[in-house]
Every structure is written in structure tokens, then in C-alpha cells.
Design a protein around this motif. Structure first.
Motif, PDB file in Angstrom:
ATOM      1  N   GLN A   1       3.746   3.868  -4.962  1.00  0.00           N
ATOM      2  CA  GLN A   1       5.201   4.371  -5.087  1.00  0.00           C
ATOM      3  C   GLN A   1       5.101   2.651  -5.781  1.00  0.00           C
ATOM      4  N   VAL A   2       5.085   1.667  -5.780  1.00  0.00           N
ATOM      5  CA  VAL A   2       5.078   0.748  -6.304  1.00  0.00           C
ATOM      6  C   VAL A   2       4.832   0.840  -7.879  1.00  0.00           C
TER       7      VAL A   2
ATOM      8  N   ARG B   1       7.493   3.371  -9.172  1.00  0.00           N
ATOM      9  CA  ARG B   1       8.755   1.907  -9.676  1.00  0.00           C
ATOM     10  C   ARG B   1       8.603   1.392 -11.107  1.00  0.00           C
ATOM     11  N   HIS B   2       7.405   0.644 -11.351  1.00  0.00           N
ATOM     12  CA  HIS B   2       7.219  -0.152 -12.671  1.00  0.00           C
ATOM     13  C   HIS B   2       7.594   0.530 -13.964  1.00  0.00           C
TER      14      HIS B   2
ATOM     15  N   GLU C   1      -4.121  -0.978  -8.530  1.00  0.00           N
ATOM     16  CA  GLU C   1      -4.246  -1.538  -7.407  1.00  0.00           C
ATOM     17  C   GLU C   1      -4.048  -3.439  -6.894  1.00  0.00           C
TER      18      GLU C   1
ATOM     19  N   GLU D   1       1.731   9.176  -8.113  1.00  0.00           N
ATOM     20  CA  GLU D   1       2.556   9.688  -6.920  1.00  0.00           C
ATOM     21  C   GLU D   1       2.633   9.412  -5.758  1.00  0.00           C
ATOM     22  N   VAL D   2       0.682   8.687  -6.021  1.00  0.00           N
ATOM     23  CA  VAL D   2       0.952   8.024  -4.403  1.00  0.00           C
ATOM     24  C   VAL D   2       0.905   6.621  -4.747  1.00  0.00           C
TER      25      VAL D   2
END
Lengths: 617, 494
Positions: free
Chosen positions: B222-223, B226-227, B187, B219-220
Motif C-alpha cells: 500500500q505504501v 500510494r506513491h 521493499e 496491491e499488497v
């Protein structure tokens, strides 16, 4: 003609310092590997390197031979190998194969990898996996700002566009932040900051973090540049997708300007050789026509040719002394001008030939119809014919994207039929290209009740509110409705013209598209600068899907001189086009500003489409 | 070192280095000095953390990063003078005079001082809160030998770790062992926005978490997700990528990702077999049809290619002798294949795989596309009769009529592109319905008769007069124009 700057236009800062800085840093890095060494350079880094150093500089620092990084075994016999590369996985694999081959052969050499502009952990991971971590030493060459011209800085990172806007990878954001940090240490802080776009906001925040961590350095310095404006490419795809008709843009579309220089082939040079020509403000002829609408360029060049002839002719009545003067003082300049003139005339001819052949007129007509939103059916069948006749795949794709963005997506029937025809004409593997374009929001299908929303709500059910918010963010950043028509109306992008638009005496930025369209990106910048904020632009911002990503940050302006307050650095994340540069140069002249451009790379419609294309030519 | 220009040339040639030219600058040395001066004067604000950098760069001087000698230096550097070292030093200093420290509030443990900044509101473990209230926990630390402070310096909070990573520094993540720590690290990385750091953390997570847990958490996020997807694509970990898509229930991406692999298969038969495995994949209904077509197309091409290569090398077939094939038809688009088949196999019966009609039916090629392609192919061969037949239809009374699904102006353009003779062009220009278009095309392609006749029909004397200057002097066209102009039968409109 050729728009002289207003007398009160502010002076541009001297960016050549950036070149010296980069060069000295490279020299420093080369010296870290004392003794003779062979240098392997990645193809994409050659042109930028070309602009800041030369062979003798490399030789002075004991570079023996130069090689291109390509997928071939190296023939180098040097004891020390140095690699100058972009941080890419395939480069790591290449280096690993060299090192491991040496190991197998029982050979020991020194290896050094210089990453430019920075190294990535994924690269180091590959080095580790390949068992050569520790065998090679790694350095970073933070060369991320190349001054291509007096007012144009390029990061030379075309991959930024695909990495961020397609893949959602934020790896270059730190590079951008570092570059901005460097600029503020060299040219003072920026008192006024504006930005729009998700990436712009992130880059801005990261940059601010950097400044805070190393605070004190820019404090107390007088700002040289009064404003900075960050803008994401996806805020305005439309402008980048249009055919360019100002001279520099047209040259870029036709011949591809690479790192500030262009290769003019035999058809331009009217000899049997190609010629590499630097295109910047130092080319006096070019400098006068670069921002002109193409229709003016011919007239200008022929006038220029006549003047030149007249100057040559003066020598007829001269006596010996005058002649001597003429030869020693003027002739060189005239010859130079002559050479440039004939080059640009050659380029114009070649452009004309190509454009006539592809029926440019018709193409432009279609583009304008799309921008204005009339005759959609006609435009659609024009695109269809393009596809059916296998006209360039990139061109067809570009037109489809333009249709999609201006219309908020294609109606499903058209989408399906155009896609099918496209695959039949250019190859079924383009299925992947379509998937990419859809993900990036460049080519979408109108759907009753957005499909994305369905996915969103499905996922949202699984998670807490906070996370759901994040997901919505994530989705909206990628594929979103373009709302082009509404934005165009709000911002008056299509000028109402009574009679003919006089391209010789442009009255607004629309001249860069023959008076048919004011580039959206430039209009936004104009509006915000006028207001010094986003105030009153809420609706536009909302339509741009940027409600959370439009920001302003002003500091006290007491130290900023009035001159610096008329200097504006515009940062294009994902690339900017020469048309946009020309339009803003025009705006600057009108308002007494001067713009400085910082872009991740100079781009155009073809480059954008190629970046999305899955099938590399 | 000082080589001459000639040397330089040779040097380039010897290194077989293409298209790499540097602009010559004559005074580069003086410039170099100058720039060095400039750089030196800039030093203060360019170098981010001065002495620290120098120390680190010493380690670049030869000893490869990761070797023993390097890590020794890194250790030494870290304990004393690196940026973080200094911070550490600061806190050590302040520690020795801890009386001056503000008394830790009950929620923040003393030991958290060692971890650098703690984010307000960030999670404090129960054990932290319980055990750290007394001097016991830090007193023993004071007695540690200097070298062991390294343990401390490795003991960064997630946010400090992430910041360190952003600076490109070596930083061990191994101590983030609980899922919670790992996620907090992630995070932090995401909130800092640096993709490189996000990926670094993901590499660590991928190595230390089972893929089900990793996928579930991403899954929760998203950023980060995508990486990871991009990272897996780049390093080519296709298997994990497909697992991930499967887990996320992103069936279409799964299918496309699998399908993408065919691009790496060179051998046509293997490629065909691979495409066959793609047919059942969960594409959208529309894409499924495209995949099926892709497979069928390649299958056809393989058959046609084998057959035609044989025909060509046998040298018995006229068309192949007259027009040798320039490239293989394998992996070409459908339209190109159709063109090829219209070019080489135009008259074949529908039953053969290579016949145009067969292709048209199999792939449901629209009339328009078919006519366009056939026209281009037959015009290229100058088979005008075939061209004629393409547009001729008979009605039920047996009259013939010319019809074109693409508009005759397109037909004319294609014919012109293929250098059709004027007589042929003329015939089709005449079929263009719109008079203006007709006139334009006729003028453009020098179909004099059409221009003249059209002007006559339009009773446009002026235009005819103007056109007179465009035809050759003394030609039949000029005579014809003159005859018309002097005719008293026509009532000119101007």
C-alpha cells in the motif's frame, strides 16, 4: 503583561548561522555558472530568499535580471538561464518548454536548474522525457531551515501537509531527516528524543540512519538542545482547526502572515499604501502582545500609547542641551515605537471590524460547544445556516471538520444533508473536496462497522498475514477514528472553570483558546516531558491510534548541561499554528523551559482546508 | 557591479518583477566574509563526504549532467575517490590481502562482498551459493583493467542502491531484471521511508513491468501504491491511473478521478458533454445524484445565459437595464443561480427554465434555503411587497399570518444587511418570538418603537429609562417614552 522570561530560562542557540549557511551555499551554486545570467525564481521561494539574501548579493554574483517562474514565455535575452525552483513537475514542464523553444529557434544557451531543498527523481524523469536531460544542469540548494524568529524555524514547505497526509507521499521525509541532521551537526546531538505519529517515526528512523552513516561527526560534541519532540499534524487536527484568538494567531487568520511578514493594507496603515511588516521578536511592541489573548491587547496598546505620549511630553520642560540629547538619543526610538504602535492599533481595529461583521462571538461559542461536546444539534444547524447563506466556503468546511473530528464522524443523515447543501451553495465540484477530506480523516461519516474494515478484510483474504498487517497499517494511518472525546477526558483538555477564566493572568495553556480548551498537541508534549517518556500514557496513545508510533530514545545525559536540558526542539510535521507556539511559550515560562519550534510550515485552519480543497480559488 | 540604489530600482523595473523586495543590509559584505569564515569552520562536519563532494561539484561547473564529458568524469570519480569508490577501494585492498578476511560462511558467497552489505537472512540464489565457493569466480576479476571496476561499483545490493538513490546520486537500476530483484529493491526503498526513492523505483518498475504485474504487486504494497497513484496524478497520466483504479476495483476513486477532468475544460458546452459522460460512472448512490444535478445545472445555465445575454443586449428589459449583470451565470453554484433567478426572473411562470420555482422543484431545494435566497434577492431589489408575500400564509378561514421557516431573527438580519428602511425592519423585529432576542435586535437596529413597546410590555421601567438616553432629544420617541414613564396606568416591576 507580556510574560517576561524567568531569569533562569536557558539561552536560545543562535540560529542566524542557518541563514548565512544557506546564503553562502546559494552563492556557491551561482558561481558554478560563471558570467552574466538571468535568474528565474519560483514564487514560493521568493519570500524565503528575501529573508536571507538581497539583490546586491545576487548582482555581485552576476545575476543580471530576475524573473518569476510563471506560465509565460520568457523574454530573457541572456546567454545563461538559471532556475531556482521547488522540485515540481509543472516547473519542469515550464523549463522544458523554454529550452525546447530555444532549440526550435536554433538558439543555444546554458541552463541550470537549482532545486530547493532537493531534487526529485520524478523531476529528472520529466526532463528526460521532454528531451532536455543533459541540456540543463541540475543542482540542489539544501535550504530547508529558515529561521523566522529567534525560536521558530520553518521549512517553508506547506505542501508537506497535502503530500503526506492526503496523498500518503513520503517525499519530504528525507528533507526533514536532512534538516534534523544539519541541526545536530551544528548544535550537537539531542540526548532525549520523543515522537508520536507515523511520519514522525519514519523521519526519526531515517535521520538516525543518516547519523549512523556519517557517524563520528556529532560524537563528542556537547548537546546544546536537550530534547527533541516530533509530532505529526494528524495526531491533533482539532487544535489546528480552531479559530485563533491570541494576537499573532489572529493576525495570521485575518491577514495571513507569510514567511514571517504580513502585508497590512490601507485599512490598517490608515494611508493609501499597503505596508509589508516583519513580525518577530525584534518588533518590540509586537513581541509584547503576540502571545496575548486578543482581549488584552487593546488595553495594553492604549497604555503603551499613553506612556509614549508622556515621553514625548517630557521635552516641554527641557533646556537646549537636554533637548539636543533627547533628539539625538531618544527621539528615533520613540518614533520607531510610535510607528509600530500605530500599526498594531490599526491592525487591531481592522480585526475588530472584520470579526464583528462576521459575528465572531457566535462562531466562537459554536466552536467551544463542539469542543466540549454539548448542543451538537444547535451547532449543526449553525453550520447549516453558515452554508445556506454562502458564508466563506473555507469557514463552513472548517466547522464541519471540527464537528466530524470531535464527534468521531458525522451521523449519516447530517453528513448527507450538510454535504448536499454545501455542494449547492459552493459548487458541485466540491464533491472532490469531500472525497479528499474523507481520505484524510478530516470529515467522515459514522458508519456501523467501519467501511475501512470491510475493505481491509477483503484485501487481507487475498494476501499473506505479513502483507495484511502492512495493509492494516496503511489504512489506519490515513483514515482513523479520532476518539477526541475520550482523549479530551483523559488529558483534561477542557478545564473546569469556576467563575470567569481570567485571560489577563492565564493559569494554563487553555488561555490561547479563551480558557475553553488546552491544545491537545501541547498537552501531549507537556505530559511526555514531565514523565520523560510515554509511561502511563498508553491509553492516550492507543486512542490516538499511535500505539506503534510513539517512541522515546534517551542517551546518557552526562554531557548535557542542565541548561541544555531545559531547551526543547518541537518538530511539527505538517505544520503548526501560532496558537500552539504561544501555548508552548507559556508552558516554557511556567516550567523554566524554552521551546524551539521547527515546522514544515506555519499553518492555520484556512490553510489546512485550502490544502484539501480541489477547486483552487 | 556596484550599482547605486537608483540603479537597483531601475533594475527591478526593467525585469518586470513584482513584489519582490529585499531588505537592505548595509554591512552585507562584512557579514558575507564572516559567514564564509563560519562556513569554512563548519566544513568538517557539514560536508558529508568531503573530497567526494568536491569532485562531484566539479562536474556541476558547466558540463551538463548526462553529457559525454560529464559521464567521463563521473566514471573517473567513481573509480577512485567517491565515497562508494573508497569503499570499493577498501574492499579491493582487503581483497589483496584476503587471507585476513574471515572465511566466508557457506551461505554467503564471496562475490557478495563486492555487492556491499548483504542483509542477513536476505535471499541468496541457488546459483550464487553453488558457483561462488571457489576462487574461480573472483580470480578473473582481479585482472580487470581499472576502468572496469565501474561494473562493480554499479553492482550494488538493493539496500546500497537505495541508499545511493537517497543521496541523489545517479544510479542505474537496469540490472534489477528479475521480478524478485525489482520487488526487493522496492521493499528496501519502502523500508527506508524516503518517498523520493520509492517513486524513483516505481518509475523504473513502471517502465520495466507490464502494468498487470505492476498493479498486482502494488496491491499488497500500500505504501508504494500510494506513491504510484500520487505520481500518476502529478505527471497527469490519467489513463494509467484509471486502469490502476479499475484493476484495484476502486470504483469510486475511478469515477471521481474521471470526473475531476471536467475542471480542465473551459468551454461550457464541452464541459456539459463531458459531465454527461460522468453520469453513468460508479459513484456512490448519493454522489450519482450530485453528478446528475451538476449536469442539469450547467445545462440550465447555458440556456439561461444565452437567453439573458440576448435580453440584456437588446436593452428592452427593464431589470437588465437597471441592474446590468456583473458576471455570467455559467459554472456558478446552485444557490447563486437561484439568487440570480430570483433577482432577474422572479415572476416567471414555473414552466420556464429560469424561473425560481422551476429551479426549486428540479433540484429539490429545501424551503429554508429557498426562502433565504429569495429574501436576499428581493431585499436587494428593495421589493418589499415580495418580501412580505414570502412570509404571508393564509389559513383556511382566510386570515393571513406571517411565518418564516428560518426564524424571523435571520429575516431581520438579512433585511438589515440590505439596508431595509426602519418601518420594514420594525415589522419583522416584532415578529421575533423570543423577547430577549427581539429586544436585542430592536436595539441593535434602532427600531425605537419596538424597544419602547417591549419595555412597556415587560413593565421594565429601568430599561426604558436607560433607553431614553439613546434616542434623539426632542424626538417623537422621547415624547413617547416620557408619556409612558409618567403614565399611572402601568404597574412597573421596577
Amino acid at each position: 503583561m507580556a510574560f517576561p522570561h524567568r531569569p533562569d530560562a536557558p539561552e536560545l542557540p543562535d540560529f542566524s548561522m542557518l541563514k548565512r549557511l544557506a546564503r553562502d551555499q546559494l552563492i556557491y551554486l551561482l558561481e558554478q555558472l560563471p558570467g552574466k545570467k538571468d535568474l528565474f525564481i519560483e514564487a514560493d521561494l521568493m519570500s524565503p530568499l528575501d529573508r536571507i539574501a538581497n539583490v546586491s548579493i545576487l548582482k555581485q554574483h552576476e545575476v543580471d535580471k530576475l524573473y518569476k517562474v510563471e506560465n509565460k514565455p520568457a523574454l530573457s535575452s541572456s546567454e545563461q538561464l538559471c532556475f531556482l525552483v521547488r522540485p515540481r513537475i509543472k516547473n519542469m514542464r515550464y523549463i522544458a518548454s523554454l529550452v525546447n523553444a530555444d532549440k526550435l529557434a536554433g538558439r543555444t544557451r546554458k541552463y541550470k536548474v537549482i532545486f530547493s531543498p532537493q531534487k526529485f527523481y520524478a523531476c529528472e524523469m520529466v526532463l528526460e522525457e521532454e528531451g532536455i536531460y543533459g541540456d540543463v544542469s541540475c543542482d540542489e540548494w539544501a535550504f530547508s531551515l529558515l529561521p523566522l524568529d529567534v525560536d521558530l524555524l520553518s521549512m517553508e514547505l506547506p505542501e508537506f501537509f497535502r503530500d503526506y497526509f492526503l496523498e500518503g507521499d513520503q517525499r519530504w521525509i528525507n528533507t526533514v531527516a536532512q534538516a534534523l541532521h544539519l541541526l545536530s551537526t551544528l548544535y550537537g546531538p539531542f540526548p532525549n528524543c520523543y515522537g508520536i505519529g507515523r511520519c514522525a517515526k519514519m523521519a526519526y528512523e531515517l535521520w538516525r540512519n543518516l547519523e549512523e552513516e556519517e557517524d563520528g561527526e556529532t560524537k563528542g560534541r556537547r548537546p546544546e538542545i536537550g530534547h527533541i519532540f516530533l509530532l505529526d499534524r494528524d495526531v491533533d487536527f482539532v487544535t489546528a482547526l480552531c479559530s485563533q484568538v491570541v494576537y499573532e494567531g489572529l493576525v495570521d487568520d485575518t491577514f495571513r502572515i507569510k514567511c514571517g511578514s504580513v502585508d497590512f493594507g490601507p485599512e490598517v496603515t490608515s494611508s493609501d499604501k499597503s505596508l509589508k511588516v516583519l513580525l518577530n521578536a525584534e518588533d518590540k511592541v509586537f513581541n509584547e502582545i503576540r502571545n496575548e489573548h486578543f482581549s488584552n491587547v487593546f488595553g495594553f496598546l492604549s497604555q503603551k500609547a499613553r506612556n509614549l505620549q508622556a515621553q514625548y511630553d517630557r521635552r516641554r520642560g527641557m533646556d537646549i542641551k537636554q533637548m539636543k540629547n533627547f533628539v539625538s538619543q531618544e527621539l528615533k526610538g520613540l518614533k520607531q515605537e510610535h510607528r509600530l504602535l500605530s500599526l498594531h492599533i490599526g491592525a487591531c481595529e481592522s480585526i475588530m471590524k472584520k470579526k464583528t461583521k462576521q459575528d465572531f462571538q457566535e462562531l466562537i461559542k459554536t466552536e467551544h460547544a463542539l469542543l466540549e461536546g454539548f448542543n451538537i444539534r444547535e451547532s449543526t444547524s449553525y453550520i447549516e445556516e453558515h452554508i445556506d447563506q454562502q458564508v466563506s466556503p473555507i469557514e463552513s468546511l472548517r466547522l464541519m471538520c471540527l464537528l466530524s473530528i470531535t464527534e468521531n464522524g458525522l451521523i449519516p443523515k447530517d453528513y448527507r444533508s450538510l454535504k448536499t447543501q454545501y455542494l449547492q451553495s459552493y459548487g458541485p465540484e466540491h464533491l472532490l473536496t469531500f472525497s479528499n477530506l474523507r481520505r484524510a480523516g478530516l470529515l467522515t461519516e459514522q458508519a456501523p462497522g467501519d467501511t475501512l474494515t470491510a475493505v481491509e478484510s477483503k484485501v487481507s483474504k487475498l494476501v499473506t498475514d505479513k502483507a495484511a498487517g502492512k495493509i492494516t497499517d496503511a489504512f489506519s494511518s490515513l483514515a482513523k477514528r479520532s476518539n477526541f472525546r475520550a482523549i479530551s477526558k483523559k488529558l483534561n483538555l477542557i478545564p473546569r472553570v469556576d467563575g470567569e477564566y481570567d485571560l489577563k493572568v492565564p493559569r494554563d495553556m487553555a488561555y490561547v483558546f479563551s480558557g475553553a480548551y488546552v491544545p491537545l498537541s501541547c498537552r501531549i508534549i507537556e505530559q511526555v516531558l514531565e514523565r520523560r517518556s510515554w509511561q502511563g500514557l498508553d491509553e492516550v496513545v492507543r486512542l490516538l491510534n499511535c500505539s506503534d508510533f510513539a517512541f522515546t530514545d534517551m542517551t546518557k545525559e552526562d554531557k548535557a548541561s542542565s541548561e541544555s536540558l531545559r531547551l526543547i526542539l518541537v518538530v511539527f510535521l505538517g505544520g503548526c499554528t501560532f496558537s500552539e507556539i504561544s501555548a508552548l511559550r507559556f508552558l516554557g515560562r511556567e516550567k523554566g523551559y524554552r521551546f524551539i519550534f521547527l515546522t514544515t510550515a506555519v499553518t492555520n485552519s484556512a490553510r489546512l482546508m485550502e490544502a484539501m480543497s480541489e477547486v483552487k480559488a | 557591479m556596484n550599482r547605486t540604489k537608483g540603479d537597483e530600482e531601475e533594475y527591478w523595473n526593467s525585469s518586470k518583477f513584482k513584489a519582490f523586495t529585499f531588505d537592505d543590509e548595509d554591512d552585507e559584505l562584512s557579514q558575507l566574509k564572516e559567514s564564509k569564515r563560519a562556513v569554512n569552520s563548519l566544513r568538517d562536519f557539514v560536508d558529508d563526504d568531503d573530497d567526494d563532494d568536491d569532485l562531484e561539484r566539479v562536474s556541476w561547473s558547466g558540463e551538463p549532467v548526462g553529457s559525454i564529458s560529464w559521464s567521463i568524469k563521473e566514471t573517473a570519480g567513481n573509480s577512485g575517490s567517491s565515497h562508494e569508490g573508497r569503499e570499493q577501494l577498501k574492499s579491493r585492498n582487503s581483497f589483496s590481502s584476503y587471507a585476513q578476511l574471515p572465511k566466508p560462511t557457506s551461505t554467503y558467497s564471496l562475490s557478495s562482498f563486492f555487492r556491499g552489505r548483504t542483509r542477513p537472512g536476505s535471499f541468496q540464489s541457488l546459483s550464487d551459493a553453488l558457483s561462488d565457493t571457489s576462487a574461480k569466480s573472483y580470480a578473473p576479476e582481479l585482472g580487470r583493467p581499472k576502468g572496469e571496476y565501474r561494473d562493480y561499483s554499479n553492482d550494488w545490493s538493493p539496500s546500497d542502491t537505495v541508499r545511493r538513490l537517497r543521496k541523489g546520486k545517479v544510479c542505474s537500476l537496469e540490472r534489477f531484471r528479475s521480478l524478485q530483484d525489482k520487488l526487493q529493491l522496492l521493499e528496501e526503498a519502502v523500508s527506508m521511508h524516503d518517498g523520493n526513492v520509492i517513486t524513483a523505483v516505481l518509475i523504473f518498475l513502471k517502465r520495466t513491468l507490464s502494468k498487470e504485474i505492476l498493479f498486482r504487486e502494488l496491491e499488497v504494497r500500500q505504501v508504494a501504491l500510494r506513491h504510484l497513484i500520487h505520481f500518476l496524478k502529478e505527471i497527469g497520466d490519467q489513463k494509467l491511473l484509471l486502469d490502476l483504479f479499475r484493476f484495484l476495483d476502486r470504483t469510486e476513486e475511478l469515477a471521481l478521478s474521471h470526473y475531476r477532468e471536467h475542471l480542465n475544460i473551459r468551454d461550457p458546452d464541452k464541459r456539459k458533454e463531458f459531465l454527461k459522460t460522468c453520469i453513468g460512472l460508479p459513484f456512490s448512490a448519493e454522489d450519482s445524484a450530485h453528478i446528475q444535478d451538476h449536469y442539469t445545472l450547467l445545462e440550465r445555465q447555458i440556456i439561461i445565459e444565452a437567453n439573458d445575454r440576448h435580453l440584456e443586449s437588446a436593452g428592452q428589459t427593464e431589470i437588465f437595464r437597471k441592474h446590468p449583470r456583473k458576471a455570467s451565470i455559467l459554472n456558478m453554484p446552485l444557490v447563486t443561480t437561484l439568487f440570480y433567478s430570483c433577482f432577474y426572473h422572479y415572476t416567471e411562470a414555473e414552466g420556464t427554465f429560469s424561473s425560481p420555482i422551476n429551479l426549486k422543484k428540479t433540484f429539490k431545494i429545501p424551503d429554508k434555503q429557498y426562502v433565504l435566497t429569495a429574501l436576499a434577492a428581493r431585499a436587494k431589489l428593495r421589493a418589499w411587497n415580495d418580501v412580505d408575500a414570502l412570509f404571508t400564509t393564509k389559513n383556511w378561514l382566510g386570515y393571513t399570518k406571517k411565518r418564516a421557516p428560518i426564524g424571523f431573527h435571520r429575516v431581520v438580519e438579512i433585511l438589515h444587511k440590505n439596508n431595509a428602511p426602519v418601518q420594514i425592519l420594525q415589522e419583522y423585529v416584532n415578529l421575533v418570538e423570543d423577547v430577549d432576542t427581539k429586544l436585542n435586535l430592536a436595539t441593535k437596529f434602532k427600531c425605537h418603537d419596538v424597544v419602547i413597546d417591549t419595555c412597556r410590555d415587560l413593565k421594565d421601567r429601568q430599561q426604558l429609562l436607560a433607553y431614553r438616553s439613546k434616542v434623539d432629544k426632542g424626538s417623537a420617541e422621547e415624547e413617547k417614552i416620557d408619556a409612558l414613564l409618567s403614565s399611572s396606568q402601568i404597574r412597573w416591576k421596577n
